[in-house]
Motif scaffolding. Structure first.
Motif, PDB file in Angstrom:
ATOM      1  N   ALA A  18       0.828  -1.208   0.000  1.00  0.00           N
ATOM      2  CA  ALA A  18       0.000   0.000   0.000  1.00  0.00           C
ATOM      3  C   ALA A  18       0.862   1.257   0.000  1.00  0.00           C
ATOM      4  CB  ALA A  18      -0.931  -0.002   1.209  1.00  0.00           C
ATOM      5  N   ILE A  19       1.927   1.260   0.807  1.00  0.00           N
ATOM      6  CA  ILE A  19       2.819   2.425   0.881  1.00  0.00           C
ATOM      7  C   ILE A  19       3.533   2.647  -0.447  1.00  0.00           C
ATOM      8  CG2 ILE A  19       4.944   3.294   1.941  1.00  0.00           C
ATOM      9  CD1 ILE A  19       3.977   1.909   4.549  1.00  0.00           C
ATOM     10  N   ILE A  20       4.027   1.557  -1.052  1.00  0.00           N
ATOM     11  CA  ILE A  20       4.729   1.676  -2.340  1.00  0.00           C
ATOM     12  C   ILE A  20       3.795   2.220  -3.419  1.00  0.00           C
ATOM     13  CG2 ILE A  20       5.787   0.333  -4.211  1.00  0.00           C
ATOM     14  CD1 ILE A  20       6.946  -1.491  -2.006  1.00  0.00           C
ATOM     15  N   HIS A  25       2.312   6.680  -6.797  1.00  0.00           N
ATOM     16  CA  HIS A  25       1.229   7.509  -7.345  1.00  0.00           C
ATOM     17  C   HIS A  25       1.522   9.007  -7.203  1.00  0.00           C
ATOM     18  CE1 HIS A  25      -2.826   8.710  -8.451  1.00  0.00           C
ATOM     19  NE2 HIS A  25      -2.859   9.474  -7.358  1.00  0.00           N
ATOM     20  N   PHE A  26       2.048   9.402  -6.058  1.00  0.00           N
ATOM     21  CA  PHE A  26       2.231  10.831  -5.788  1.00  0.00           C
ATOM     22  C   PHE A  26       3.599  11.368  -6.202  1.00  0.00           C
ATOM     23  CE2 PHE A  26      -1.204   9.901  -2.694  1.00  0.00           C
ATOM     24  CZ  PHE A  26      -2.115  10.858  -3.115  1.00  0.00           C
ATOM     25  N   TYR A  27       4.618  10.503  -6.280  1.00  0.00           N
ATOM     26  CA  TYR A  27       5.970  11.023  -6.478  1.00  0.00           C
ATOM     27  C   TYR A  27       6.647  10.568  -7.771  1.00  0.00           C
ATOM     28  CZ  TYR A  27       5.615  12.545  -1.637  1.00  0.00           C
ATOM     29  OH  TYR A  27       5.219  13.155  -0.475  1.00  0.00           O
ATOM     30  N   MET A  28       6.030   9.691  -8.533  1.00  0.00           N
ATOM     31  CA  MET A  28       6.639   9.258  -9.798  1.00  0.00           C
ATOM     32  C   MET A  28       5.893   9.902 -10.960  1.00  0.00           C
ATOM     33  SD  MET A  28       7.640   5.232  -9.164  1.00  0.00           S
ATOM     34  CE  MET A  28       8.792   5.238 -10.530  1.00  0.00           C
ATOM     35  N   ALA A  29       6.630  10.693 -11.729  1.00  0.00           N
ATOM     36  CA  ALA A  29       6.007  11.428 -12.830  1.00  0.00           C
ATOM     37  C   ALA A  29       5.822  10.555 -14.067  1.00  0.00           C
ATOM     38  CB  ALA A  29       6.850  12.658 -13.175  1.00  0.00           C
ATOM     39  N   LYS A  34       5.668   4.265 -13.033  1.00  0.00           N
ATOM     40  CA  LYS A  34       4.687   4.214 -11.951  1.00  0.00           C
ATOM     41  C   LYS A  34       3.896   2.898 -12.007  1.00  0.00           C
ATOM     42  CE  LYS A  34       2.283   7.922 -11.263  1.00  0.00           C
ATOM     43  NZ  LYS A  34       1.260   8.990 -11.396  1.00  0.00           N
ATOM     44  N   MET A  35       3.406   2.543 -13.195  1.00  0.00           N
ATOM     45  CA  MET A  35       2.632   1.319 -13.344  1.00  0.00           C
ATOM     46  C   MET A  35       3.491   0.081 -13.089  1.00  0.00           C
ATOM     47  SD  MET A  35       0.221   2.152 -16.655  1.00  0.00           S
ATOM     48  CE  MET A  35      -0.477   0.504 -16.611  1.00  0.00           C
ATOM     49  N   LEU A  36       4.764   0.151 -13.516  1.00  0.00           N
ATOM     50  CA  LEU A  36       5.664  -0.980 -13.328  1.00  0.00           C
ATOM     51  C   LEU A  36       5.902  -1.238 -11.841  1.00  0.00           C
ATOM     52  CD1 LEU A  36       7.529  -3.110 -14.585  1.00  0.00           C
ATOM     53  CD2 LEU A  36       9.345  -1.394 -14.582  1.00  0.00           C
ATOM     54  N   VAL A  37       6.194  -0.184 -11.082  1.00  0.00           N
ATOM     55  CA  VAL A  37       6.455  -0.326  -9.646  1.00  0.00           C
ATOM     56  C   VAL A  37       5.207  -0.815  -8.922  1.00  0.00           C
ATOM     57  CG1 VAL A  37       6.952   0.943  -7.526  1.00  0.00           C
ATOM     58  CG2 VAL A  37       8.315   1.356  -9.581  1.00  0.00           C
ATOM     59  N   GLN A  38       4.072  -0.222  -9.241  1.00  0.00           N
ATOM     60  CA  GLN A  38       2.825  -0.625  -8.593  1.00  0.00           C
ATOM     61  C   GLN A  38       2.446  -2.060  -8.950  1.00  0.00           C
ATOM     62  OE1 GLN A  38       0.266   2.554 -10.021  1.00  0.00           O
ATOM     63  NE2 GLN A  38       0.530   3.726  -8.134  1.00  0.00           N
ATOM     64  N   GLY A  39       2.651  -2.426 -10.217  1.00  0.00           N
ATOM     65  CA  GLY A  39       2.334  -3.786 -10.658  1.00  0.00           C
ATOM     66  C   GLY A  39       3.210  -4.826  -9.987  1.00  0.00           C
ATOM     67  N   LEU A  40       4.523  -4.547  -9.883  1.00  0.00           N
ATOM     68  CA  LEU A  40       5.437  -5.496  -9.251  1.00  0.00           C
ATOM     69  C   LEU A  40       5.115  -5.677  -7.770  1.00  0.00           C
ATOM     70  CD1 LEU A  40       8.868  -4.520 -10.868  1.00  0.00           C
ATOM     71  CD2 LEU A  40       7.562  -6.616 -11.237  1.00  0.00           C
ATOM     72  N   LEU A  45       2.708  -9.236  -3.448  1.00  0.00           N
ATOM     73  CA  LEU A  45       1.635  -9.478  -2.483  1.00  0.00           C
ATOM     74  C   LEU A  45       0.848 -10.740  -2.842  1.00  0.00           C
ATOM     75  CD1 LEU A  45      -0.165  -8.697  -0.096  1.00  0.00           C
ATOM     76  CD2 LEU A  45      -1.449  -7.211  -1.650  1.00  0.00           C
ATOM     77  N   ILE A  46       0.527 -10.901  -4.115  1.00  0.00           N
ATOM     78  CA  ILE A  46      -0.225 -12.079  -4.565  1.00  0.00           C
ATOM     79  C   ILE A  46       0.559 -13.362  -4.313  1.00  0.00           C
ATOM     80  CG2 ILE A  46      -1.146 -13.267  -6.597  1.00  0.00           C
ATOM     81  CD1 ILE A  46      -1.871 -10.450  -7.678  1.00  0.00           C
TER      82      ILE A  46
END
Length: 221
Positions: A18-20, A25-29, A34-40, A45-46
């Protein structure tokens, strides 16, 4: 349902994910990064959730059968000299668990626990021939009505760093019920009498508390 041994890791991973996601979302332009970090982070987690899953298993208890103590693949079926408890030749059946397998350990047979001992050790890959004697491991012996004493051994692998064993000497073991857990990739060896009738083949996939590994040898006549 998730195993109790994974609760703290699941919570930490959930909050970390959740923190990542929020930081990205807020700090990666860059939207791609952004999608890569969030997806990984979601993939991690899965994977953690999958590893600690604990599906309900109903074992058809049978004194004439030894059931698989874990999910995985049969990697060894051979006669070996068991040196820790029996000091004689036994039939060894080994099951390798990959990180995607359910890692709950279940009693392979019903009976009374005669021996339970933890051994610190190395972290060789779980399929290494010496892992059964040199890796971190826990040995449990159950006295059964039909097979006499049988032994199973939880073995840590290169990724497994914690073995959990619930078996205690003098307690009653019920076939198919939980007896422990091994975290992140491992192996379980089962040692049976030489006359046990093997019911599995090499490379066969087995399910804990469901698949019959061996049965009592039928008497001639």
């Amino acid at each position: 349902m998730f195993h109790k041994e994974g609760r703290s890791i699941i919570l930490l991973t959930f909050f970390g994910t959740a923190i990542i996601i929020l930081l990205a979302h807020f700090y990666m332009a860059n939207p791609t990064y952004k999608m890569l970090v969030q997806g990984l982070s979601l993939v991690v987690l899965i994977l953690i959730l999958q590893f600690f899953r604990n599906p309900k298993r109903i074992s058809n208890k049978n004194f004439d059968e030894i059931h698989a103590p874990v999910d995985g693949k049969v990697v060894v079926i051979e006669r070996v000299m068991e040196k820790e408890y029996f000091n004689e030749e036994r039939l060894q059946i080994s099951i390798f668990m990959s990180p995607v397998n359910v890692h709950v350990t279940r009693y392979p047979a019903s009976g009374v626990i005669q021996y339970a001992k933890y051994h610190p050790g190395k972290y060789l890959v779980a399929w290494h021939p010496k892992s059964s004697e040199e890796n971190e491991r826990t040995t449990v012996v159950i006295r059964t009505p039909k097979f006499g004493d049988i032994l199973y051994r939880q073995i840590a692998g290169a990724m497994a760093r914690r073995i959990v064993n619930y078996a205690e000497v003098g307690e009653s073991a019920q076939q198919g019920e939980e007896s422990g857990f091994i975290k992140f990739g491992s192996r379980v060896d089962v040692f049976l009498p030489l006359d046990a009738q093997v019911a599995v083949k090499l490379n066969q996939k087995v399910k804990g508390a469901i698949t019959c590994l061996a049965s009592v040898k039928e008497k001639d006549g």
